[in-house]
Scaffold this motif. Structure first.
Motif, PDB file in Angstrom:
ATOM      1  N   PHE A   4     -46.274  57.117  81.937  1.00  0.00           N
ATOM      2  CA  PHE A   4     -47.043  57.036  80.699  1.00  0.00           C
ATOM      3  C   PHE A   4     -47.822  55.716  80.691  1.00  0.00           C
ATOM      4  CE2 PHE A   4     -43.184  59.485  80.086  1.00  0.00           C
ATOM      5  CZ  PHE A   4     -43.664  60.646  79.500  1.00  0.00           C
ATOM      6  N   PRO A   5     -49.001  55.698  81.288  1.00  0.00           N
ATOM      7  CA  PRO A   5     -49.727  54.438  81.487  1.00  0.00           C
ATOM      8  C   PRO A   5     -50.455  53.920  80.252  1.00  0.00           C
ATOM      9  CG  PRO A   5     -50.983  56.254  82.402  1.00  0.00           C
ATOM     10  CD  PRO A   5     -49.665  56.838  81.952  1.00  0.00           C
ATOM     11  N   TYR A  21     -36.520  59.409  73.541  1.00  0.00           N
ATOM     12  CA  TYR A  21     -35.721  58.329  74.116  1.00  0.00           C
ATOM     13  C   TYR A  21     -34.930  58.807  75.331  1.00  0.00           C
ATOM     14  CZ  TYR A  21     -32.583  54.257  74.168  1.00  0.00           C
ATOM     15  OH  TYR A  21     -31.893  53.127  74.536  1.00  0.00           O
ATOM     16  N   ARG A  22     -34.435  60.036  75.277  1.00  0.00           N
ATOM     17  CA  ARG A  22     -33.668  60.573  76.406  1.00  0.00           C
ATOM     18  C   ARG A  22     -34.545  60.767  77.632  1.00  0.00           C
ATOM     19  NH1 ARG A  22     -31.570  65.530  76.413  1.00  0.00           N
ATOM     20  NH2 ARG A  22     -32.729  66.288  74.619  1.00  0.00           N
ATOM     21  N   TYR A  23     -35.800  61.139  77.406  1.00  0.00           N
ATOM     22  CA  TYR A  23     -36.664  61.446  78.552  1.00  0.00           C
ATOM     23  C   TYR A  23     -37.353  60.193  79.105  1.00  0.00           C
ATOM     24  CZ  TYR A  23     -40.108  63.589  81.572  1.00  0.00           C
ATOM     25  OH  TYR A  23     -40.852  63.938  82.673  1.00  0.00           O
ATOM     26  N   VAL A  24     -37.878  59.348  78.243  1.00  0.00           N
ATOM     27  CA  VAL A  24     -38.670  58.205  78.712  1.00  0.00           C
ATOM     28  C   VAL A  24     -37.721  57.073  79.094  1.00  0.00           C
ATOM     29  CG1 VAL A  24     -40.620  56.683  78.220  1.00  0.00           C
ATOM     30  CG2 VAL A  24     -40.538  58.946  77.181  1.00  0.00           C
ATOM     31  N   LEU A  58     -47.736  58.602  72.927  1.00  0.00           N
ATOM     32  CA  LEU A  58     -47.794  59.316  71.654  1.00  0.00           C
ATOM     33  C   LEU A  58     -47.961  60.811  71.868  1.00  0.00           C
ATOM     34  CD1 LEU A  58     -49.916  56.881  69.451  1.00  0.00           C
ATOM     35  CD2 LEU A  58     -47.430  57.165  69.516  1.00  0.00           C
ATOM     36  N   ALA A  59     -48.677  61.182  72.928  1.00  0.00           N
ATOM     37  CA  ALA A  59     -48.831  62.612  73.230  1.00  0.00           C
ATOM     38  C   ALA A  59     -47.475  63.224  73.561  1.00  0.00           C
ATOM     39  CB  ALA A  59     -49.803  62.805  74.386  1.00  0.00           C
ATOM     40  N   TYR A  60     -46.639  62.490  74.298  1.00  0.00           N
ATOM     41  CA  TYR A  60     -45.319  63.029  74.625  1.00  0.00           C
ATOM     42  C   TYR A  60     -44.426  63.049  73.384  1.00  0.00           C
ATOM     43  CZ  TYR A  60     -41.006  64.198  76.864  1.00  0.00           C
ATOM     44  OH  TYR A  60     -39.846  64.840  77.192  1.00  0.00           O
ATOM     45  N   LEU A  61     -44.557  62.020  72.535  1.00  0.00           N
ATOM     46  CA  LEU A  61     -43.796  62.010  71.289  1.00  0.00           C
ATOM     47  C   LEU A  61     -44.188  63.201  70.416  1.00  0.00           C
ATOM     48  CD1 LEU A  61     -41.771  60.592  69.439  1.00  0.00           C
ATOM     49  CD2 LEU A  61     -43.640  59.124  68.634  1.00  0.00           C
ATOM     50  N   LYS A  62     -45.468  63.540  70.424  1.00  0.00           N
ATOM     51  CA  LYS A  62     -45.918  64.711  69.668  1.00  0.00           C
ATOM     52  C   LYS A  62     -45.327  65.987  70.252  1.00  0.00           C
ATOM     53  CE  LYS A  62     -50.071  66.786  67.676  1.00  0.00           C
ATOM     54  NZ  LYS A  62     -51.548  66.690  67.548  1.00  0.00           N
ATOM     55  N   ARG A  63     -45.245  66.047  71.577  1.00  0.00           N
ATOM     56  CA  ARG A  63     -44.626  67.205  72.227  1.00  0.00           C
ATOM     57  C   ARG A  63     -43.155  67.330  71.835  1.00  0.00           C
ATOM     58  NH1 ARG A  63     -44.052  67.842  78.808  1.00  0.00           N
ATOM     59  NH2 ARG A  63     -42.649  69.625  78.801  1.00  0.00           N
ATOM     60  N   LEU A 104     -46.097  58.915  61.596  1.00  0.00           N
ATOM     61  CA  LEU A 104     -46.946  59.811  62.369  1.00  0.00           C
ATOM     62  C   LEU A 104     -46.172  61.063  62.764  1.00  0.00           C
ATOM     63  CD1 LEU A 104     -49.773  60.054  63.604  1.00  0.00           C
ATOM     64  CD2 LEU A 104     -48.891  58.890  65.650  1.00  0.00           C
ATOM     65  N   VAL A 105     -44.927  60.888  63.184  1.00  0.00           N
ATOM     66  CA  VAL A 105     -44.090  62.035  63.542  1.00  0.00           C
ATOM     67  C   VAL A 105     -43.854  62.909  62.309  1.00  0.00           C
ATOM     68  CG1 VAL A 105     -41.854  62.758  64.454  1.00  0.00           C
ATOM     69  CG2 VAL A 105     -42.999  60.744  65.408  1.00  0.00           C
TER      70      VAL A 105
END
Length: 220
Positions: A99-100, A88-91, A106-111, A58-59
């Motif tokens: 991130f509930p 990984y560094r942020y979450v 996935l939205a943050y991964l896209k960012r 997806l990425v």
């Protein structure tokens, strides 16, 4: 259920959810979300490997769809790795509850993917400008205007301060700067890194040290 069995079971069920999604069904978030939780909150390396395996496609799709990708001068794999590394560094365990849902993860991964491509595009633009510029003052002005607000030098110095020995410094350079996945690292330097499992273990240890640093928020 032992942790290894739990992560393996979640990985299988998440993979099934992703496969159904690819066939046109709505993705079910239960098992994939729990897999992310084990990876981010419990620092479960098997869970993290499964997250990467399940969602790297997806990425990759997000990368190649970005209009700037063809002008960024870096391979897809390197940008995919950078996106996951930033995620990984942020979450961290402390931030996971921000991130509930799987959708929010996935939205943050896209960012993170968007940022990885954007940063690579700016770096390539600076390199191109440096190659054709002839006036030193113009080159300096251009570099100042294009500089990323995040101090990349300070970030790398911070990472280096947590590395132990030449092997870890070499590994960090290959994985974080050059964006190589573990298997490519083994092919690149088989004498120093003969085993993929050991490379993954070493990377997990480095990332764990970075997360534990109280100053990490200055570089996120």
């Amino acid at each position: 259920m032992p942790p290894d069995s739990r992560s393996a079971d979640l990985a299988d069920r998440c993979r099934e959810e992703v496969e159904r999604f690819l066939l046109g069904s709505k993705i079910e978030s239960t098992h994939c979300y729990e897999l992310f939780r084990m990876a981010c909150v419990r620092s479960d390396q098997r869970a993290w490997d499964a997250v990467y395996s399940s969602f790297s496609f997806l990425v990759c799709r997000w990368v190649v769809k970005d209009a700037r990708y063809r002008s960024c001068g870096e391979p897809v794999d390197a940008l995919v790795n950078q996106a996951f590394f930033s995620f990984y560094r942020y979450v961290t365990p402390e931030r996971f509850d921000e991130f509930p849902t799987l959708g929010s993860l996935l939205a943050y991964l896209k960012r993170c993917t968007f940022t990885a491509v954007s940063d690579a595009w700016r770096r390539n633009k600076r390199r191109s400008a440096g190659e054709i510029a002839t006036d030193p003052s113009e080159m300096a002005r251009s570099a100042a205007e294009e500089r990323d607000p995040t101090d990349a030098v300070a970030l790398w110095q911070w990472v280096e301060s947590h590395l132990r020995g030449d092997r870890e410094r070499r590994l960090a350079d290959l994985a974080f700067r050059r964006g190589m996945p573990p298997r490519e690292i083994v092919r690149e330097d088989p004498e120093m890194f003969p085993d993929v499992v050991e490379v993954r273990r070493m990377l997990a240890n480095i990332l764990r040290r970075l997360r534990r640093d109280e100053k990490r928020h200055e570089f996120l």
